[in-house]
Enzyme design. Structure first.
Site, mmCIF file in Angstrom:
data_model
loop_
_atom_site.group_PDB
_atom_site.id
_atom_site.type_symbol
_atom_site.label_atom_id
_atom_site.label_comp_id
_atom_site.label_asym_id
_atom_site.label_seq_id
_atom_site.Cartn_x
_atom_site.Cartn_y
_atom_site.Cartn_z
ATOM 1 N N HIS A 1 39.570 34.527 44.384
ATOM 2 C CA HIS A 1 40.275 34.167 43.150
ATOM 3 C C HIS A 1 41.786 34.116 43.299
ATOM 4 C CE1 HIS A 1 36.538 33.511 41.348
ATOM 5 N NE2 HIS A 1 36.127 34.739 41.612
ATOM 6 N N GLU B 1 22.541 42.094 50.749
ATOM 7 C CA GLU B 1 23.511 42.502 49.732
ATOM 8 C C GLU B 1 22.809 42.385 48.390
ATOM 9 O OE1 GLU B 1 27.570 41.338 50.165
ATOM 10 O OE2 GLU B 1 27.910 41.360 47.995
ATOM 11 N N ARG C 1 32.807 27.408 48.953
ATOM 12 C CA ARG C 1 31.806 26.717 48.124
ATOM 13 C C ARG C 1 31.753 25.248 48.504
ATOM 14 N NH1 ARG C 1 30.262 30.036 43.359
ATOM 15 N NH2 ARG C 1 28.976 28.289 42.796
ATOM 16 N N GLU D 1 30.995 33.938 53.145
ATOM 17 C CA GLU D 1 29.888 33.658 52.223
ATOM 18 C C GLU D 1 29.681 32.164 52.153
ATOM 19 O OE1 GLU D 1 30.580 35.204 48.367
ATOM 20 O OE2 GLU D 1 30.548 37.267 49.026
ATOM 21 N N ASN E 1 37.121 40.639 48.333
ATOM 22 C CA ASN E 1 36.893 39.197 48.194
ATOM 23 C C ASN E 1 38.154 38.552 47.597
ATOM 24 O OD1 ASN E 1 36.222 36.702 46.879
ATOM 25 N ND2 ASN E 1 34.065 37.171 47.138
ATOM 26 N N ARG F 1 36.056 24.828 45.276
ATOM 27 C CA ARG F 1 36.835 25.106 44.063
ATOM 28 C C ARG F 1 37.854 26.227 44.269
ATOM 29 N NH1 ARG F 1 32.252 27.900 40.272
ATOM 30 N NH2 ARG F 1 31.163 25.984 40.798
ATOM 31 N N HIS G 1 29.120 42.213 43.340
ATOM 32 C CA HIS G 1 29.240 41.311 42.192
ATOM 33 C C HIS G 1 29.508 42.086 40.898
ATOM 34 C CE1 HIS G 1 29.106 37.124 40.846
ATOM 35 N NE2 HIS G 1 28.977 37.704 39.678
ATOM 36 N N HIS H 1 34.276 33.023 50.066
ATOM 37 C CA HIS H 1 33.143 32.126 49.817
ATOM 38 C C HIS H 1 33.643 30.692 49.851
ATOM 39 C CE1 HIS H 1 29.645 31.057 46.815
ATOM 40 N NE2 HIS H 1 29.613 30.324 47.908
ATOM 41 N N THR I 1 28.461 33.137 41.269
ATOM 42 C CA THR I 1 27.124 33.260 41.847
ATOM 43 C C THR I 1 26.260 34.088 40.902
ATOM 44 O OG1 THR I 1 28.243 33.220 43.966
ATOM 45 C CG2 THR I 1 25.923 33.801 43.999
HETATM 46 N N1 PXP Z 1 29.216 39.571 46.889
HETATM 47 C C1 PXP Z 1 28.810 38.286 46.856
HETATM 48 C C2 PXP Z 1 27.676 37.887 47.736
HETATM 49 C C3 PXP Z 1 29.467 37.344 46.044
HETATM 50 O O1 PXP Z 1 29.042 36.072 46.027
HETATM 51 C C4 PXP Z 1 30.572 37.764 45.278
HETATM 52 C C5 PXP Z 1 31.335 36.785 44.459
HETATM 53 O O2 PXP Z 1 30.546 36.097 43.626
HETATM 54 C C6 PXP Z 1 30.950 39.107 45.333
HETATM 55 C C7 PXP Z 1 30.255 39.994 46.145
HETATM 56 C C8 PXP Z 1 32.125 39.627 44.568
HETATM 57 O O3 PXP Z 1 31.888 39.557 43.203
HETATM 58 P P1 PXP Z 1 33.087 39.818 42.213
HETATM 59 O O4 PXP Z 1 34.106 38.772 42.471
HETATM 60 O O5 PXP Z 1 32.450 39.725 40.876
HETATM 61 O O6 PXP Z 1 33.613 41.201 42.506
#
Ligand code: PXP
Length: 249
Positions: free
Chosen positions: A15, A156, A50, A75, A12, A54, A199, A48, A106
């Site tokens: 960030h 998930e 949003r 996402e 992901n 952001r 997550h 994602h 999330t």
């Molecule tokens: N899976 C989903 C559905 C998410 O929304 C997120 C980010 O919030 C992640 C995985 C990845 O989470 P993280 O950034 O905490 O590793």
């Protein structure tokens, strides 16, 4: 070699965009990060979009669709605006997540059971467009059953509670959360759903989850992007891959 199916790693990159947006310019570029993640062996890229934009922007999604060789896992919240964007791009996968404007991330899973009818209608066109639809939910039997009934192919499971308990040092709570993830992975798999987890996962928390035989994909972002500051993105991903493979062996 292991007898278990390959455990995919979705990286992901949200960030990277968070850092870019802190200054409003073009760097660091999430597309460059996505290509590096691909080279490091990521099996997919997760982003994602949003409602408040952001981090990831509409242009980032467009760019990712153009440059990626691995599948994009898009996402999004279950809104008409996001559905239209997904139908325009037709990414390989769409993961429906709950979204609250005031949250920092999330925080929980989607309340599928309460919104079954609406969500069934919401995901039907996405499936018809060829997107593999996944629903982000807590490790809760009711939510899994509802996700199955509405026609999702994938769930998930939200690993945030497990990871938080670990990082709080509350190991009894951590073990309970892990057990719920384990049991619900097996339950969902038994219904014919493909199981992903994501997550909050870190080097310290990934292995017990990676060892669940029913889990086919982990989606990891925040920790990897943070770790990339110290090791570089590719070595950070290689280490995660090594830990996942070790847990699977
Ligand atoms: N899976 C989903 C559905 C998410 O929304 C997120 C980010 O919030 C992640 C995985 C990845 O989470 P993280 O950034 O905490 O590793």
């Amino acid at each position: 070699m292991t007898g278990l199916p390959h455990l995919r790693l979705g990286v992901n990159i949200d960030h990277v965009a968070t850092v870019r947006n802190a200054r409003g310019g073009d760097t660091p570029d999430p597309l460059r990060a996505a290509k590096l993640a691909e080279e490091a062996g990521a099996d997919g890229i997760t982003a994602h979009l949003r409602e408040d934009r952001r981090h990831i922007s509409d242009a980032d999604i467009e760019g990712l669709m153009e440059v990626l060789s691995v599948p994009l896992n898009f996402e999004m919240a279950a809104t008409a605006e996001m559905q239209a964007i997904a139908l325009r791009h037709r990414p390989h996968a769409v993961c429906i997540v709950p979204e609250k404007r005031e949250e920092r991330t999330t925080e929980g899973g989607l309340e599928v059971a309460r919104e079954e009818n609406r969500l069934a209608h919401f995901i039907a066109p996405l499936r018809e467009a060829g997107c593999r639809v996944s629903i982000f939910i807590a490790a809760d039997r009711r939510q899994i059953e509802a996700a199955h009934r509405i026609g999702a192919e994938v769930i998930e499971l939200h690993s945030g509670a497990y990871c938080d308990a670990h990082h709080d040092g509350d190991f009894a709570r951590r073990d309970r959360e892990l057990e719920a993830l384990r049991e619900m992975s097996a339950f969902a798999h038994g219904l014919g759903l493909e199981v992903h987890v994501g997550h909050g996962l870190t080097y310290d928390t990934v292995q017990p989850v990676a060892a669940f035989p029913e889990v086919r994909e982990l989606n990891i972002g925040h920790f990897l992007i943070g770790e990339a500051i110290f090791r570089g993105l590719k070595p950070a991903i290689h280490e995660m891959r090594r830990l996942m493979d070790g847990a699977r062996a």
